[in-house]
Write an enzyme that holds these catalytic residues in place. Sequence first.
Site, PDB file in Angstrom:
ATOM      1  N   GLY B 249       1.690 -13.838 -35.975  1.00 41.30           N
ATOM      2  CA  GLY B 249       2.932 -14.226 -36.641  1.00 41.30           C
ATOM      3  C   GLY B 249       2.858 -15.607 -37.286  1.00 41.30           C
ATOM      4  O   GLY B 249       1.875 -16.337 -37.138  1.00 41.30           O
ATOM      5  N   HIS B 250       3.930 -15.969 -37.952  1.00 47.30           N
ATOM      6  CA  HIS B 250       3.980 -17.254 -38.682  1.00 47.30           C
ATOM      7  C   HIS B 250       3.933 -18.448 -37.733  1.00 47.30           C
ATOM      8  O   HIS B 250       4.512 -18.426 -36.666  1.00 47.30           O
ATOM      9  CB  HIS B 250       5.197 -17.354 -39.601  1.00 47.30           C
ATOM     10  CG  HIS B 250       6.524 -17.065 -38.958  1.00 47.30           C
ATOM     11  ND1 HIS B 250       7.699 -17.348 -39.587  1.00 47.30           N
ATOM     12  CD2 HIS B 250       6.864 -16.507 -37.778  1.00 47.30           C
ATOM     13  CE1 HIS B 250       8.694 -16.971 -38.813  1.00 47.30           C
ATOM     14  NE2 HIS B 250       8.217 -16.463 -37.723  1.00 47.30           N
ATOM     15  N   ASN B 251       3.211 -19.463 -38.149  1.00 47.88           N
ATOM     16  CA  ASN B 251       3.102 -20.732 -37.432  1.00 47.88           C
ATOM     17  C   ASN B 251       2.383 -20.629 -36.090  1.00 47.88           C
ATOM     18  O   ASN B 251       2.405 -21.575 -35.304  1.00 47.88           O
ATOM     19  CB  ASN B 251       4.487 -21.371 -37.226  1.00 47.88           C
ATOM     20  CG  ASN B 251       5.099 -21.851 -38.526  1.00 47.88           C
ATOM     21  OD1 ASN B 251       5.744 -21.080 -39.227  1.00 47.88           O
ATOM     22  ND2 ASN B 251       4.840 -23.096 -38.897  1.00 47.88           N
ATOM     23  N   SER B 269       5.047 -18.958 -33.873  1.00 49.56           N
ATOM     24  CA  SER B 269       5.054 -20.323 -33.341  1.00 49.56           C
ATOM     25  C   SER B 269       4.398 -20.476 -31.972  1.00 49.56           C
ATOM     26  O   SER B 269       4.462 -21.552 -31.382  1.00 49.56           O
ATOM     27  CB  SER B 269       6.481 -20.894 -33.277  1.00 49.56           C
ATOM     28  OG  SER B 269       7.040 -20.939 -34.569  1.00 49.56           O
TER      29      SER B 269
END
Lengths: 347, 347, 347
Positions: B249-251, B269
């Site tokens: 996923g993002h980050n 994250s």
Amino acid sequence: MKFNKLTRSKMNTTLEEIANLVGAQVAEEFKSLSIAGIASVGEAQEGHLTFFGNQKYLPALKSSKASAALVPIDFTEEINAVPLRVENPSLAFSRVIEHFAPEPVVFAPGVHPTAVIGEGVELGEDVSIQAFAVLEKGVKIGRNSVVCAHVYLGHNATLGDDCRIYPNVTIREGTLIGNRVTIHSGTVLGSDGFGYEFSQGRHVKIPQVGIVQIDDDVEIGANVTIDRARFGRTWIQEGCKIDNLVQIGHNVEVGKHSLLISQVGISGSTKLGKYVILAGQVGVVGHIEIGDQAIVGAKSGVSKSVAPGKKLFGIPAMEAGDYMKIQARLRKLEDLFQRVKTLEKEQ
Amino acid sequence: MKFNKLTRSKMNTTLEEIANLVGAQVAEEFKSLSIAGIASVGEAQEGHLTFFGNQKYLPALKSSKASAALVPIDFTEEINAVPLRVENPSLAFSRVIEHFAPEPVVFAPGVHPTAVIGEGVELGEDVSIQAFAVLEKGVKIGRNSVVCAHVYLGHNATLGDDCRIYPNVTIREGTLIGNRVTIHSGTVLGSDGFGYEFSQGRHVKIPQVGIVQIDDDVEIGANVTIDRARFGRTWIQEGCKIDNLVQIGHNVEVGKHSLLISQVGISGSTKLGKYVILAGQVGVVGHIEIGDQAIVGAKSGVSKSVAPGKKLFGIPAMEAGDYMKIQARLRKLEDLFQRVKTLEKEQ
Amino acid sequence: MKFNKLTRSKMNTTLEEIANLVGAQVAEEFKSLSIAGIASVGEAQEGHLTFFGNQKYLPALKSSKASAALVPIDFTEEINAVPLRVENPSLAFSRVIEHFAPEPVVFAPGVHPTAVIGEGVELGEDVSIQAFAVLEKGVKIGRNSVVCAHVYLGHNATLGDDCRIYPNVTIREGTLIGNRVTIHSGTVLGSDGFGYEFSQGRHVKIPQVGIVQIDDDVEIGANVTIDRARFGRTWIQEGCKIDNLVQIGHNVEVGKHSLLISQVGISGSTKLGKYVILAGQVGVVGHIEIGDQAIVGAKSGVSKSVAPGKKLFGIPAMEAGDYMKIQARLRKLEDLFQRVKTLEKEQ
């Protein structure tokens, strides 16, 4: 945006014509009933034909707006739709679907001018190679096979007769594919197996120099990954059907006519027998064997070899009967804690 | 369709030559034994060399048709195959494989005439850009890197030296990729992260304007997805190895030399330390930290942060020891219910 | 290889400018503070702006090197960063990100000379068709839509206005897509559903002649697979958001504004209501209904229909409350065995 959802299944026929197609009787008064489409019991509208294939859909059938329904010979319920009695409503419905389905897409034989064809490529009779396909040096393709747009066939990959490879499939070098094999879009065959030796704090790649072999009559879904063998072959045997997003590790063997449902993962060097069924999201560790006709329930995790014919469930997977017992007991666990508390008080 | 499965591993050599290659002794009488192929104990036929790397394969080795086998120095079992004693049979076998493997596919330097190269693209020495590759404006590629057929490199994407990007990979705008990075087919780097604010009954997209950064010596399997950051970067650090169909996923940050096995999913994250191992089909929630050298067993679901060095298992993931105890107790749960029933009767 | 990770978020502005943008006050002495980038609390360096959106990041905020931080109006903690007080720090941060984000990639209207456009294709105003796109016979595309490189649109596929289809997407024949739909790379729409009849020892394919319909304002992640219906349609309704690597079987219906998180799998003919949320790696069996606003926790396996508004967890999925109780009891199971042993001794 509004779609006319029936666009692709529009028909213009009478109930008599459908009755003839499936070998059913229809009362004189309904013979000229106009049938404009086919749909499931839940989606059917006036003018549609539906079918009753599963007892649990009886309430839905009763409230369905369908004008006619394929039902079993011994069906006695009262329904609004005109019943057409047949041996196997599901099969009869398939026959109707096929008869009235939109024309399947046909790709004319020939090589699209944009395709890139390497040295020594051999193409059988009536092969169709679509736009932007890339066939590297030494690729061989049997007759009547269709290679769709954007497909990549690596060096010396071999494809049999009557195959269809849908757009955006990647087939790496050396892959062997039999006759009547269908591969859906986004699938990757022959990517490197996941193998490293740990040395001086780093993961050092173990060369993966084997191949993938897909035997006759296999169908592989979309966005599947099948890794090439470390050496030898990763092998999918005759008649297997593999659903979308399945992962098959290096040197795995899948026996004839096995079914792998969506999102299954099989780790390296594991061997499946014939007629094995792995339900959705099952995971299997590496280096084990799963016997002929074994069935593993959805989301299970198989951590050791499985004898032929077993039905397994759970993480870790155990015999389905044992799993069901534990599940039943878990629902009474709260109660058991209370009972023990009572016993302690009475002590 | 019948394939000659040995096509790609055909060799024509003597046992003496192989013994020399791996530093083993071979009795005079077997020196001229002809070796025609290499295979696992289960697949080996007469004329093949195999190896014995795992005690559980001893029965298979004993019944193997292999003509010769690499075995440990202290191996004393009676087998039909001629034994070649070496320190590490698995490693020695790798050396033999490499020596006799088919020539790896080499892509000659140069830009294929069908490739689309945007304005201001910078290509290093000896780069190979294959058919139908698209390099948007501002892409930079280091020397010796290979961009295979149908690869898409978005605006300003940067690729280091000695990389190989296999066919049908999508690398979105702004992605940064280091040196010696391998990316297998179908993988997508830099797709938008999954982020929405719920407002007036609708999910409103949160712009995802960060990037993906892949450091040196990373290998990424087939059909993997790594989302771009909401802002900043999604970061895969040096030496990580990522198997097929993994979702990041993002980050998310993945620390150096971590291993993510097939079908793992990591939510937004979350940060992984160094040398972390997530086994197949593990899921990790967002916004947590997994410490250095933690190991999470297959199919586990990690719902809170994990201290360095821990071994976890289960859904939700707990310390492996606790998990094993609960599993053992579950198998005796039926028995416990009976025991409580007996106690109640005796009351 | 060293990357300057701030490349894409470099800004050159003052704290005053940012305060104005988000409607915050800033003390005179900090107005001219130079802000060079934006980052999360953990990643922020001197000169960066960060934000405090979640209580669990308070320790990280306190040790953050950020020069300024967006914080809630009632924030009273001592921090090194200059606080900018706002109603909703997360939303304010989004506004700053958008303001300073790199220019989004824009694809100019027009048809790339390499694209292959079939007979009877209809293109709306200001449509952009990128390199190597293939639009088969009868494809229709609304205005302002972007079809990126290597996208395949099968016969008679229809795309509305303002859509973006990212590189390497495959959309099979007959697929209907509404307005403002975004589809990320590697995704496959309209692959054949997984349906076979078992007959004489073989799996015989059931024709899959339905379509996929995607309504307005849907976003679909990377490497997703959505199968075409056996007949009728597989239907994703308005406003749904689907994460990466999700599998949706034939004839599934997903109600308006539902969220399917990464690696979810939904089997054939299942119907989801409105505002349903399936968390990561959830699996759902076929032929069931999941009611409006139901929420299913990560990794759960849903085996029967779910009433509206329920929160479920576990394999098999049960009400979240029941699941939590069982989990709590499992952690005391060892203890229960000891207590029963004690009772037995005291007997």
